[in-house]
Design a protein around this motif. Structure first.
Motif, PDB file in Angstrom:
ATOM      1  N   HIS A 161     -18.460  25.180 -20.062  1.00 15.18           N
ATOM      2  CA  HIS A 161     -17.539  25.267 -21.201  1.00 15.18           C
ATOM      3  C   HIS A 161     -18.027  26.409 -22.093  1.00 15.18           C
ATOM      4  O   HIS A 161     -19.056  26.294 -22.738  1.00 15.18           O
ATOM      5  CB  HIS A 161     -17.522  23.948 -21.978  1.00 15.18           C
ATOM      6  N   LEU A 162     -17.273  27.482 -22.110  1.00 18.54           N
ATOM      7  CA  LEU A 162     -17.713  28.687 -22.822  1.00 18.54           C
ATOM      8  C   LEU A 162     -17.181  28.710 -24.249  1.00 18.54           C
ATOM      9  O   LEU A 162     -16.042  28.315 -24.515  1.00 18.54           O
ATOM     10  CB  LEU A 162     -17.258  29.933 -22.075  1.00 18.54           C
ATOM     11  N   GLY A 211     -19.549  28.440 -15.179  1.00 15.14           N
ATOM     12  CA  GLY A 211     -20.004  27.680 -14.027  1.00 15.14           C
ATOM     13  C   GLY A 211     -18.944  26.691 -13.571  1.00 15.14           C
ATOM     14  O   GLY A 211     -18.097  26.267 -14.361  1.00 15.14           O
ATOM     15  N   ASP A 212     -18.984  26.326 -12.307  1.00 12.00           N
ATOM     16  CA  ASP A 212     -18.043  25.355 -11.752  1.00 12.00           C
ATOM     17  C   ASP A 212     -18.746  24.127 -11.209  1.00 12.00           C
ATOM     18  O   ASP A 212     -18.140  23.335 -10.481  1.00 12.00           O
ATOM     19  CB  ASP A 212     -17.228  26.006 -10.625  1.00 12.00           C
ATOM     20  N   CYS A 213     -20.038  23.988 -11.520  1.00  7.08           N
ATOM     21  CA  CYS A 213     -20.788  22.854 -10.984  1.00  7.08           C
ATOM     22  C   CYS A 213     -21.183  21.899 -12.100  1.00  7.08           C
ATOM     23  O   CYS A 213     -21.483  22.321 -13.226  1.00  7.08           O
ATOM     24  CB  CYS A 213     -22.051  23.335 -10.282  1.00  7.08           C
ATOM     25  N   ALA A 214     -21.197  20.636 -11.751  1.00  9.88           N
ATOM     26  CA  ALA A 214     -21.585  19.582 -12.684  1.00  9.88           C
ATOM     27  C   ALA A 214     -23.053  19.781 -13.097  1.00  9.88           C
ATOM     28  O   ALA A 214     -23.814  20.466 -12.409  1.00  9.88           O
ATOM     29  CB  ALA A 214     -21.410  18.225 -12.029  1.00  9.88           C
ATOM     30  N   PRO A 215     -23.426  19.207 -14.234  1.00 14.38           N
ATOM     31  CA  PRO A 215     -24.822  19.330 -14.663  1.00 14.38           C
ATOM     32  C   PRO A 215     -25.749  18.716 -13.623  1.00 14.38           C
ATOM     33  O   PRO A 215     -25.523  17.593 -13.168  1.00 14.38           O
ATOM     34  CB  PRO A 215     -24.863  18.540 -15.978  1.00 14.38           C
TER      35      PRO A 215
END
Lengths: 281, 281
Positions: free
Chosen positions: B121-122, B133-137
């Motif tokens: 989330h920018l 990014g497109d990956c979960a934490p």
């Protein structure tokens, strides 16, 4: 309809319902409505289970204290709402079929419209007594704006508040009964903190009306809280074990603008397509 | 491995990175690690974009300040982590292909293992500079316990923190740069409130390491925050514009017990099958 730029006065009335004494509790609620209207409030939130008390022994006692959606007590509240031109949101023990009961809140508008919500997330012994609701929090178009409703432990589930925000709620009204629990000296009750964060991450106003008093060995936070759409306190938010009328003047419509100029939007920046994936290590 | 009942010391080191001066910032970060280790900390969080500074003019400048995952600067941090037996989490500007960059955090363990997370989330002008990014934490098994990682504005999305909790995170580490904004006198910064609520509703520990100082006309909350799994502050949580090392002694494993006896479970009480439905009016 109020002017688009006018502020609207909203209120919480924290009091101590008497366990299993609906007549006393109705009288207190009607009195609270009068006081709120005298202070020019247009909307009032009362506590969860305000008409029955909280520490019900079992489903049988709850059934005795329960009332139907069109029963005389809710009718009395509706008559008062009409007479005072006041929207009221209050928690009560709802009579279902076959001895069952629900922990319900009702929103009654001056025009007589009633909207109901059954608590979906049950707390502690409520799991033994109440039938949980299976419906999302309603969002109701009122003369003030779009008003949502949920109850107490529901507020611990950010998913639930998000649903209301995504449905266009500008103000969320939550009758609560927050059980007292230990906390570090000088820190604000975490119940209040959660309400503030729910308001901030959704940019909507929240009114959480708690109860006070003692009941069958139980104490309460007694921390009724009125929060702005920015997450900052407007009134209350401290533990104060006494009856109190808390008011705030707000512009509901400001909650509809979720933009953070120039590049962000608090709901638009969500990435729901990612929220179903679990994390890789 | 520590004893099951032992407390573990964790830390945040808030400082003022210099814009576009990676060498200075690396030196500060190595010094912070030494100080944390001297205080017996086993895990240290540093700010977001700590190695580059925040107020980058454009993608070109960011690219000049960017570094690769196995570059000399991260290698220096890894060597320090090994030497001090310290887990470090720090934000940096990651070099991607073809002039692109990401706002990334890395967790470096004493054994050399590196885990990366790109901000999903920018915030504000980041949308013009960084590839999201497109990956979960990620949730990483470490010698202390299960540690998750995300960045700053990500914390405004309760869905994102929930994902980490559902993946078993006991501690969430978040390098942040919280831009200063007006707030009512005497109220805690809402950024802190959101961190507290995220901890409380998921019953996990959170360390949010903010920055201080001034940078190209920008000021910061400078409100690094260490929160217990109950949502109450352990250290920090106030706006204090100076470098500071904040520590807390915690038992990570207590965060795995989500029960609220006798009937509740903070994650088990979720009703995800209802969270996709919107509200009816």
């Amino acid at each position: 309809m109020p002017q688009a730029n006018a502020k609207q006065r909203v209120a919480c009335y924290q009091f101590a319902p008497k366990i299993a004494d609906p007549s006393f509790n109705l009288e207190q609620s009607l009195k609270a409505m009068s006081e709120a209207a005298e202070r020019q409030a247009k909307l009032l939130v009362l506590p969860e289970l305000a008409l029955s008390g909280n520490a019900l022994r079992d489903r049988e006692e709850a059934f005795v204290c329960s009332m139907s959606r069109d029963g005389t007590r809710l009718n009395a509240l509706a008559e008062q709402a009409r007479a005072l031109d006041l929207i009221v949101i209050v928690g009560f023990c709802e009579r279902l079929e076959a001895g069952h009961v629900a922990n319900t809140s009702v929103m009654i508008q001056p025009n007589g419209q009633r909207t109901f919500y059954r608590k979906a997330h049950l707390w502690n012994r409520e799991t033994l007594i109440f039938t949980p609701g299976d419906c999302a929090p309603p969002v109701v178009q009122t003369s003030l704006g779009r008003v949502a409703m949920m109850l107490s432990y529901d507020l611990q589930f950010p998913e639930w508040v998000r649903l209301a925000a995504l449905s266009g709620a500008q103000l969320l009204c939550a009758p609560v009964n927050w059980p007292a629990s230990p906390r570090p000296a000088l820190q604000r009750p975490v119940e209040v903190t959660r309400v503030q964060a729910n308001a901030a991450v959704n940019h909507l106003f929240i009114l959480a009306c708690d109860r006070c008093g003692h009941e069958r060995g139980m104490d309460w936070v007694a921390g009724s809280t009125l929060v702005g759409a920015d997450g900052y306190l407007l009134a209350g938010g401290i533990s104060l074990d006494r009856p109190q009328l808390l008011v705030a003047d707000i512009k509901l419509r400001t909650a509809s603008d979720k933009r953070i100029p120039p590049y962000n939007d608090i709901l638009g920046d969500r990435r729901p397509q990612l929220y179903g994936k679990l994390c890789q290590a």
